[in-house]
Design an enzyme around this catalytic site. Structure first.
Site, mmCIF file in Angstrom:
data_model
loop_
_atom_site.group_PDB
_atom_site.id
_atom_site.type_symbol
_atom_site.label_atom_id
_atom_site.label_comp_id
_atom_site.label_asym_id
_atom_site.label_seq_id
_atom_site.Cartn_x
_atom_site.Cartn_y
_atom_site.Cartn_z
ATOM 1 N N LYS A 287 -0.461 2.825 6.948
ATOM 2 C CA LYS A 287 -1.259 1.688 7.133
ATOM 3 C C LYS A 287 -1.112 0.134 6.989
ATOM 4 C CE LYS A 287 -5.551 2.757 4.836
ATOM 5 N NZ LYS A 287 -5.829 3.174 2.635
ATOM 6 N N THR B 274 -13.902 -3.339 -7.567
ATOM 7 C CA THR B 274 -15.218 -3.150 -8.258
ATOM 8 C C THR B 274 -15.586 -2.021 -9.723
ATOM 9 O OG1 THR B 274 -17.011 -3.865 -6.009
ATOM 10 C CG2 THR B 274 -17.735 -2.584 -8.003
ATOM 11 N N LYS C 251 -20.681 -9.108 -9.865
ATOM 12 C CA LYS C 251 -20.238 -7.798 -8.620
ATOM 13 C C LYS C 251 -21.830 -6.514 -9.145
ATOM 14 C CE LYS C 251 -19.423 -5.761 -5.171
ATOM 15 N NZ LYS C 251 -18.105 -5.945 -4.164
ATOM 16 N N CYS D 4 -19.640 1.074 -0.199
ATOM 17 C CA CYS D 4 -20.070 -0.035 -1.759
ATOM 18 C C CYS D 4 -21.393 0.239 -1.872
ATOM 19 C CB CYS D 4 -20.030 -1.268 -0.784
ATOM 20 S SG CYS D 4 -18.207 -1.793 -0.409
ATOM 21 N N THR E 222 -12.362 1.667 -5.598
ATOM 22 C CA THR E 222 -13.147 2.686 -6.631
ATOM 23 C C THR E 222 -14.033 3.988 -6.372
ATOM 24 O OG1 THR E 222 -14.003 0.865 -7.157
ATOM 25 C CG2 THR E 222 -12.423 0.454 -8.358
ATOM 26 N N ALA F 97 -36.641 -2.170 6.697
ATOM 27 C CA ALA F 97 -37.316 -0.284 5.989
ATOM 28 C C ALA F 97 -36.546 0.093 7.075
ATOM 29 C CB ALA F 97 -38.673 -0.823 5.615
ATOM 30 N N GLY F 98 -35.844 1.081 6.879
ATOM 31 C CA GLY F 98 -35.633 2.348 8.057
ATOM 32 C C GLY F 98 -35.287 3.389 7.295
ATOM 33 N N PHE G 260 -32.753 -8.929 3.554
ATOM 34 C CA PHE G 260 -32.323 -7.576 3.027
ATOM 35 C C PHE G 260 -33.498 -6.459 2.538
ATOM 36 C CE2 PHE G 260 -28.209 -5.416 1.900
ATOM 37 C CZ PHE G 260 -27.922 -6.757 2.508
ATOM 38 N N ASP H 267 0.505 -0.899 0.034
ATOM 39 C CA ASP H 267 -0.148 -0.193 -0.208
ATOM 40 C C ASP H 267 0.869 0.608 -0.455
ATOM 41 O OD1 ASP H 267 -2.927 -0.032 1.019
ATOM 42 O OD2 ASP H 267 -2.151 1.920 0.896
#
Ligand code: UGA
Length: 426
Positions: free
Chosen positions: A31, A115, A198, A254, A79, A246-247, A243, A26
Site C-alpha cells: 500500500k 469509527t 458518527k 461501514c 474498525t 428501495a432495492g 436515502f 501504514d
C-alpha cells in the site's frame, strides 16, 4: 496519518492538497509503495490526480518514526466487525495508539477519526496524556465515490475534546482552516458525543434505507409502488427524498458493521433495548438479498443449471469496494443454488474475483448476457442505467430482467420483450 486505507489515503491526499505537510503511515508495504508512486490501491474518483499533484508535501512510510516531527497525528485505521461477534474489532486502533506513544510529547495532538464504540476515546486519552500529549475525536462522514469532495468540502466538522481544551480546538481549526473559511458548521463537544454522532448518523441512514425497504415488502403484497411512495413521502421536507431508494439494501465496509457494533455496545452499556430496532434494520436488509434470488428462482422456474448475468459487483456505483456487497452475496447464493453466474462491473471485477473465484467474469455487459437465461442489475452504475433494452435484447435470448436497484425504467424494457421485475414495484 496512521492508516492508509480508504479514509487515511483520501485524508492524506486532501490535507496535502490544502497545503499541509503529510506523512501517511501504514504497516502494509505494498500500500505504501503504491501510494508513494501516486497510485491509490482502490478506485476513488479524483484521488489519483490529487496524489500525483501533491509533490513533496505528501510522503508515505511503514515507520511511525517518520512521523516524529508531526504535531497532529490522525488515527485512520479500520474498525471491522470482530470475527467472533457483532462488536467492533479495535485491535488496529489500539496498535496505532500504542505505536505512536514513543513519538508523542507535549504540544502533540492525536486525532481519532476511526469509527469506534462510545467510550473508546476516554480510554485512549489516558494513554496519550501520559506522554504529555492531547487527544481529540474528529469523526469522518465521507462517502465512497465522493470521498475527495466530501473531505475537501465536508457538511460539518465535529470535534470531541476534553472540557476547556481550547488548544486542541485551535489546532484542529488550523488543520480545517479552508473548510471553516467556506462556512462549514463546526460543533465542539465531548468525546462521547463526538463518537456517538458518527454511529448515530450511520444508524439513521441504515434505518432510513431499511424503512423504505420494509415499505417495499408491503408494496409487494398490496400492488403498491414503492418508488412512487418514496417520491411522495420524500416531498415532506421533514422526511426528505434522499436515502429512500428501495432495492437490495445497504452494504459496504461501514453501515452493516457499524449498526451491529452500535447495538453490541448498547448491550454492553446495559441499554440494549434502546437499539433493539437495529436488529430489525439488519434483518430487513438481509431479507432483500434473498428476495432478489427468490424472484429469479420464480421467473426461471428454478435456478439449478440456469445461467444468470449479474450486472454489478461493487456495493455501490463509482467504487470497486466489494466488502459486504449485496451484489456479491446474490451471486454467491445463485451459485450455491446451482446456477451459473456470468458477472461484470466497470471497476470491481478484480476485487470480486479474489473473494468469489467461481464466477465467470466478463469485461462487458454484452459478454455477460450472451447465453444467459436472466439478467439481474445489482449495482446501479450509470453504464447499466443507460443500457438500451432493444440492444440488450439483440445480444441475448434472456427475457427476464430483475432490477434489484429500481434504477431502470420498466416501460422500455417491457416494450423490448422483457419480463421486468423491480423490488416493491409492479
Ligand atoms: C456511509 C455513510 O453514508 C457515510 O456518511 C459514512 O462516512 C461512511 O458510511 C463511513 O462510515 O465511512 P458509504 O459506505 O460510502 O458511506 O456508502 P453510502 O452512500 O452510505 O451507501 C451505503 C449503502 O446503502 C450502499 O450499498 C448503497 O447502495 C445503499 N443505499 C444507499 C440504498 O440501498 N438506498 C439508498 O437510498 C441509499
Amino acid at each position: 496519518m496512521i492508516g492508509c486505507g480508504y479514509l487515511g489515503a483520501v485524508h492524506s491526499a486532501c490535507l496535502a492538497r490544502l497545503g499541509h505537510e503529510v506523512v501517511g503511515v501504514d504497516v502494509d508495504e505494498s500500500k505504501v509503495a503504491a501510494l508513494g508512486a501516486g497510485r491509490a490501491t482502490f478506485h476513488e474518483p479524483g484521488l489519483d490526480d490529487l496524489l500525483a499533484a501533491s509533490g513533496d508535501r505528501l510522503r508515505f512510510s511503514t515507520s511511525v518514526g517518520d512521523a516524529a516531527d508531526a504535531r497532529v497525528h490522525f488515527i485512520a485505521v479500520g474498525t471491522p466487525q470482530s470475527r467472533d461477534g457483532a462488536a467492533a474489532d479495535l485491535s488496529h486502533v489500539e496498535a496505532a495508539v500504542d505505536g505512536l506513544l514513543p513519538v508523542l510529547g507535549p504540544g502533540h495532538l492525536v486525532v481519532g477519526k476511526s469509527t469506534v464504540p462510545v467510550g473508546t476515546a476516554q480510554r485512549l486519552a489516558e494513554r496519550v496524556e501520559s506522554r504529555g500529549a492531547r487527544l481529540a475525536w474528529n469523526p469522518e462522514f465521507l462517502r465512497e465515490g465522493f470521498a475527495v469532495a466530501d473531505t475537501l468540502r465536508p457538511d460539518r466538522l465535529v470535534y470531541g475534546v476534553r472540557g476547556g481544551d481550547d488548544e486542541s480546538v485551535a489546532l484542529l481549526d488550523e488543520v480545517h482552516a479552508s473548510a471553516l473559511a467556506a462556512g462549514t458548521p463546526r460543533i465542539v463537544t465531548d468525546f462521547a458525543t463526538a463518537e456517538l454522532v458518527k454511529t448515530a448518523a450511520n444508524a439513521f441512514l441504515a434505518t432510513k434505507i431499511s424503512f423504505i425497504n420494509a415499505m417495499a415488502e408491503i408494496a409487494e403484497v398490496t400492488g403498491a409502488d414503492v418508488a412512487t411512495l418514496a417520491d411522495a413521502i420524500g416531498l415532506d421536507e421533514r422526511i426528505g427524498r434522499r436515502f429512500l431508494n428501495a432495492g437490495i439494501g445497504f452494504g459496504g465496509g461501514c453501515l452493516p458493521k457499524d449498526i451491529r457494533a452500535f447495538r453490541a455496545r448498547a448491550v454492553e452499556l446495559g441499554v440494549g433495548e434502546s437499539l433493539a430496532f437495529l436488529d430489525h434494520v439488519d434483518q430487513i436488509n438481509r431479507r432483500r438479498r434473498q428476495r432478489v434470488v427468490d424472484l429469479l428462482d420464480f421467473e426461471l422456474g428454478g435456478l439449478r443449471g440456469r445461467r444468470i448475468a449479474v450486472l454489478g459487483l461493487a456495493f455501490k456505483p463509482d467504487s470497486d469496494d466489494v466488502r459486504d456487497s449485496p451484489a456479491l452475496e446474490v451471486a454467491r447464493r445463485l451459485t450455491d443454488a446451482g446456477a451459473f453466474v456470468s458477472a461484470t462491473d466497470p471497476e470491481a471485477v478484480p476485487t470480486a474475483r479474489r473473494l468469489l473465484p467461481q464466477l465467470d467474469y466478463t469485461e462487458s455487459v454484452r459478454e455477460a448476457v450472451a447465453g444467459a437465461d436472466a439478467i439481474v442489475v445489482v449495482t446501479e452504475w450509470k453504464a447499466f442505467r443507460e443500457l438500451d433494452p432493444r440492444e440488450v435484447a439483440s445480444w441475448t435470448d434472456a427475457r427476464v430482467i430483475v432490477d434489484a436497484r429500481n434504477c431502470l425504467d420498466p416501460a422500455p424494457w417491457r416494450a423490448a420483450g422483457f419480463t421486468y421485475r423491480g423490488l416493491g414495484r409492479h
